[in-house]
Design a protein around this motif. Structure first.
Motif, PDB file in Angstrom:
ATOM      1  N   PRO B   6       2.300   9.002   2.793  1.00  0.00           N
ATOM      2  CA  PRO B   6       2.883   9.354   1.494  1.00  0.00           C
ATOM      3  C   PRO B   6       4.360   8.991   1.372  1.00  0.00           C
ATOM      4  N   ILE B   7       5.074   9.080   2.480  1.00  0.00           N
ATOM      5  CA  ILE B   7       6.510   8.787   2.401  1.00  0.00           C
ATOM      6  C   ILE B   7       6.710   7.296   2.124  1.00  0.00           C
ATOM      7  N   LEU B   8       5.967   6.471   2.827  1.00  0.00           N
ATOM      8  CA  LEU B   8       6.081   5.034   2.611  1.00  0.00           C
ATOM      9  C   LEU B   8       5.612   4.666   1.218  1.00  0.00           C
ATOM     10  N   ASP B   9       4.595   5.372   0.741  1.00  0.00           N
ATOM     11  CA  ASP B   9       4.115   5.126  -0.623  1.00  0.00           C
ATOM     12  C   ASP B   9       5.230   5.354  -1.626  1.00  0.00           C
ATOM     13  N   ALA B  10       5.956   6.424  -1.418  1.00  0.00           N
ATOM     14  CA  ALA B  10       7.054   6.726  -2.345  1.00  0.00           C
ATOM     15  C   ALA B  10       8.110   5.630  -2.306  1.00  0.00           C
ATOM     16  N   LEU B  11       8.407   5.170  -1.100  1.00  0.00           N
ATOM     17  CA  LEU B  11       9.424   4.124  -0.977  1.00  0.00           C
ATOM     18  C   LEU B  11       8.926   2.810  -1.584  1.00  0.00           C
ATOM     19  N   LEU B  12       7.645   2.513  -1.393  1.00  0.00           N
ATOM     20  CA  LEU B  12       7.089   1.297  -1.987  1.00  0.00           C
ATOM     21  C   LEU B  12       7.108   1.398  -3.501  1.00  0.00           C
ATOM     22  N   GLY B  13       6.828   2.590  -4.009  1.00  0.00           N
ATOM     23  CA  GLY B  13       6.904   2.789  -5.450  1.00  0.00           C
ATOM     24  C   GLY B  13       8.291   2.508  -5.982  1.00  0.00           C
ATOM     25  N   GLU B  14       9.271   2.785  -5.139  1.00  0.00           N
ATOM     26  CA  GLU B  14      10.657   2.563  -5.577  1.00  0.00           C
ATOM     27  C   GLU B  14      11.012   1.080  -5.520  1.00  0.00           C
ATOM     28  N   HIS B  19      10.475   2.501  -9.532  1.00  0.00           N
ATOM     29  CA  HIS B  19      10.663   3.925  -9.843  1.00  0.00           C
ATOM     30  C   HIS B  19      11.785   4.460  -8.954  1.00  0.00           C
TER      31      HIS B  19
END
Lengths: 173, 744
Positions: B6-14, B19
């Motif tokens: 989930p943490i990497l997902d958030a960073l990839l989303g950014e 985002h």
């Protein structure tokens, strides 16, 4: 007679608190699974909650931890109100990983490392991730675009993320 | 989608999705301003979110000795260029209600003032009286220039606050700057040069064989400065702080404001009209010095001064609930007698500390071995003397050690070992109580340690991991012999001596007394000092503490320095150039304006009595004292915790409001039968307007505004023009106004 004391303004500074920690809180909420809009709202609510109780901001890590806990509580409340059951499998582990990856700069260094690591990713893997995160396409659509099965698309993205994770950790070390 | 990382997902989303975290600063601050300061406005889910969060050390939590009632956090109109809408119309004075529009305020005040009278015409009078109360508040606000003249502080988001603040040189306080004039008469000659070698070494003449060394001092051979030098240092130190923090001080308070404030802080009540007129009519340049000296040293004020400060002491030592506890070991008269005598004699503060910690004897006056000082530790008795340990360190050393009873302190350097090493000093203490007579006696006896050996009289304590540890008496790095045999060593006496000789005693006392005068100490809370809680003005604290010690702990000298300092003489009005100095919002206090706060319960009681000139009839001073205790007792309740905490409802609550509106003391105050003031004004030859002015001067130390006079005239008209019939209602409205109860 000696001169006056040097400035010693310590204590509670709301603007500095928000400026220093809002990015970290927002990213943490995104890690919990919030979409960007919800993450914004809950970030705001987090600060509104802590601003009611001024505290001594003497240690950035302690403050960040406090803010994350408040944010987490708000996230859970929000999920409950929405009737959603959210399995945040292991909050402590997520917290520890976030602290590890985000470091002292709320993940700015990790982001920079990610940008570099993406450059080293294979084309198909990179394209898959772009479709997932930039275009917000479903796995089925991604699989069709790549002309592979859905399971294959899932594996491809998982391996890509593992590669990225290894690369990022290596760069941050 | 998968949440395998989930943490990497958030960073990839950014990175890929764009985002990025938005800048929510302005939005949060606006929402904060809109929310208001009343914690009750906080969304319940936000309140819930705070539960269980590992909170960093809070600011200003438990009430301290003389700490004012802290108003709720007020969000600013703007902070660092981030505008908040709507701009707040006033930022001036502490209120116990949220910031609302003026119209809403009036509605709230009216809502409070719905007291009804029994007959119909009195109902009209009550409403008119309420209008006068509103008018008084409105007039006060007008007088402070709060509306009509106030320029909005809010600025647009692109406007930066003016950073070019001109440095203001230290201000000369008019009518009060102490000159190098003749020294006032004193009870004790406190200006003799004193060095450490001259300070009395308590107990050395009566202790058993062992006498511990004194703890090290940072001020060896310190020489006392003159009052003028000390006051000058206070002024210059804060002036430098204002300059460094880009604030300017508010203008000086008016004579009337300062006079009211000085009376409250020094003798615990507001001045009478005569006293106020005497001061404001005096044109001499050093009249403020003269007034302070009169209040401190003149026999005419001695009784009030001694009563007030003895009460302040007892509140600090054992709390208001401790004085009212009928089932406890404390004899309140005994403690009051001791403290009264100590204040009257201006006994050196460190000597009082020594006596309180080392006291033995009976608690009740009249007993052969009566020693009123024993009541401090008698009030602090519990299993293993943990309360005595915590209270002694908190009250006299300004250190909160109670957390370290069970674990190493999470924020400061206090360890569990330190707590129990301190606790072992109190283990020779024993209480003997005669339940028939109520006499309790504090004695010293052999302590054989928890393993039963007097030679190795240890105290055991358990660490969080279950490991048992041992502690022996140790203070400030000085270890005492392990024996608990009272014939060889009196542990409590040695502790008393070492504490009395320590520099921290002076620092803690200065911090408290500064907070008494200025509203906030150098640390928050005042009894939690240390590296973890740095002083806001460390040089000033250190200098004052050093001078206090060098002046042989002369408390009146310390009171005099602070009362005659520039910060004490500043207006309570907040200006645009010092709006950042807002400790009620959590910022560090800079003392660039006087911090408005509510009177303490004792001050309100005495002010009501003084203002209304209620005859203190019906009993001896002790009976009158008990009557006052009973009045105060309705607001305080002991929580019976290990720290001796108590809860107070004297903080703008309904019980307080009801007491002020309908209580017996208020009834006496507005009755011509009991109130000499009303009787005198009614029978005087003054014109109606002069009578109204007299009441205003008595209550709030100023004349009424035109608007207030208009309302008073309406009230008089409602009484068919009979001004004397309207006086009680006008007086009631004044006594129930915010302005009366505030120290501003």
């Amino acid at each position: 007679m000696s001169t006056g004391p040097a400035p010693s303004v310590t204590g509670f500074d709301p603007v500095r608190l928000i400026a220093n920690h809002q990015a970290g809180v927002w990213r943490y909420l995104r890690s919990l699974g919030c979409d960007p809009t919800l993450a914004e709202d809950l970030t705001q609510d987090t600060f509104l909650a802590v601003l009611q109780k001024p505290f001594q901001d003497y240690n950035p890590a302690a403050t960040a931890s406090y803010l994350r806990r408040v944010a987490f509580n708000l996230f859970i409340s929000n999920q409950r109100r929405a009737g959603k059951v959210t399995a945040v499998e292991n909050v402590e582990e997520l917290e520890a990983q976030f602290v590890d990856l985000a470091g002292d700069d709320h993940a700015e260094a990790a982001l920079e490392a990610l940008r570099i690591c993406l450059e080293h990713l294979g084309e198909r893997a990179k394209w898959a991730l772009e479709m997932r995160f930039r275009d917000d396409l479903s796995r089925t659509t991604i699989a069709d675009a790549l002309e592979i099965s859905e399971h294959g698309a899932k594996n491809l993205m998982q391996r890509a993320k593992q590669q990225l994770r290894t690369c990022i950790e290596g760069r941050l070390r | 989608m998968d949440r395998d990382d989930p943490i990497l997902d958030a960073l990839l989303g950014e990175v890929l999705g764009g985002h990025t975290p938005p800048d929510l600063t302005a939005r949060i601050l606006q929402a904060w301003a809109a929310q208001g300061s009343n914690p009750a406005n906080l969304d319940p889910r936000l309140q819930q979110a705070l539960q269980g969060a590992p909170m960093p050390p809070p600011l200003a939590t438990e009430p301290t000795w003389l700490e004012p009632v802290a108003p709720p956090v007020q969000p600013p109109a703007y902070v660092n260029g981030h505008a908040l809408t709507p701009p707040l119309p006033e930022l001036a004075h502490a209120e116990t209600t949220p910031v609302v529009t003026l119209k809403a305020k009036r509605e709230k005040v009216v809502g409070r003032s719905t007291r009804r009278r029994s007959s119909s015409w009195r109902g009209v009078t009550a409403i008119a009286g309420s209008l006068l109360a509103i008018g008084t508040l409105a007039g006060y606000l007008v007088w402070q220039g709060q509306f009509g003249e106030h320029e909005p502080v809010a600025v647009g988001p692109t406007t930066k606050p003016d950073s070019k603040v001109e440095v203001v040189p230290p201000k000369v306080v008019p009518n009060g700057t102490p000159t190098k004039g003749p020294k006032p008469a004193r009870d004790i000659a406190a200006h003799e040069d004193r060095t450490d070698s001259n300070l009395p070494r308590f107990g050395a003449e009566v202790s058993p064989k062992y006498v511990a060394a004194d703890p090290p001092s940072a001020w060896k051979d310190a020489v006392a400065s003159t009052d003028h030098e000390v006051i000058g240092f206070i002024n210059q130190s804060l002036a430098a702080s204002w300059s460094a923090n880009s604030v300017k001080p508010s203008p000086a308070a008016t004579d009337a404001e300062w006079c009211r404030r000085a009376y409250l802080r020094l003798i615990g009540r507001i001045p009478t009209v005569d006293e106020l007129s005497l001061f404001t009519g005096d044109k001499s340049p050093d009249k403020r010095v003269a007034l302070v000296d009169r209040l401190l040293f003149d026999k005419a004020y001695a009784a009030e001064f001694n009563n007030f400060w003895a009460t302040q002491w007892s509140n600090t030592l054992i709390g208001r609930s401790g004085m009212q506890d009928k089932d406890g070991l404390v004899n309140s008269e005994g403690l009051q007698q001791y403290l009264h005598a100590a204040v009257a004699a201006n006994k050196p503060y460190n000597k009082v500390v020594y006596e309180l910690i080392s006291a033995t004897g009976s608690n009740k006056p009249g007993e052969a071995d009566f020693n009123g000082a024993t009541n401090f530790l008698l009030a602090s008795q519990n299993d293993k003397s943990t309360l005595a340990t915590a209270r002694t360190t908190r009250v006299f050393l300004g250190q909160q050690l109670q957390c370290a009873q069970c674990h190493d302190h999470p924020f400061n350097k206090s360890t569990q070992h330190q707590f129990w090493a301190m606790n072992s000093f109190f283990r020779q203490m024993k209480v003997e109580r005669d339940r028939r007579t109520g006499v309790a006696k504090l004695i010293n006896t052999d302590f054989t340690g928890e393993s039963g050996s007097a030679n190795e009289a240890e105290v055991f304590y358990e660490r969080r991991n279950g490991q048992m540890k041992v502690a022996y008496p140790q203070f400030a790095g000085i270890e005492l012999p392990k024996t608990g045999d009272i014939s060889e060593i009196d542990r409590r006496q040695e502790l008393a001596r070492m504490i009395a000789a320590s520099d921290d005693v002076s620092r803690a006392a200065v911090n408290r007394i500064w907070a008494h005068f200025l509203g906030y100490g150098f640390t928050r809370p005042v009894d939690d000092m240390g590296e973890h809680n740095a002083a806001s003005q460390p040089e000033l604290l250190e200098r004052l503490a050093k001078e206090f010690k060098a002046h042989n702990y002369d408390t009146k000298s310390l009171l005099r320095w602070i009362a005659l300092s520039e910060p004490f003489g500043l207006s309570s009005k907040i200006e645009a150039f010092n709006v950042a100095d807002a400790p009620q919002m959590g910022t560090v206090p800079l003392f660039s304006h006087y911090y408005t706060r509510q009177m303490q319960a004792e001050e309100l009681y005495e002010s009501l009595v003084a203002a209304a000139q209620i005859a203190k009839t019906g009993g001896t001073p002790e009976e009158q004292y008990k009557a006052r205790l009973a009045w105060l007792g309705q607001f305080t309740q002991s929580l019976k915790t290990d720290e001796g905490d108590e809860a107070s409802t004297f903080n703008g609550t309904i019980p307080q409001s009801l007491m002020m509106m309908n209580g017996e003391l208020t009834q006496q105050a507005i009755s011509s039968e009991h109130s000499h003031l009303l009787k005198r004004v009614a029978e005087s030859q003054m014109k109606p307007q002069e009578k109204v002015e007299h009441l205003f001067l008595a209550a709030v130390a100023r004349k009424p505004q035109k608007r207030e006079l208009d309302i008073a005239n309406q009230l008089i008209a409602a009484h068919d023009g009979q001004v004397n019939a309207a006086l009680p209602d006008i007086w009631w409205a004044l006594l129930n106004s915010n302005e009366f109860i505030l120290d501003h």
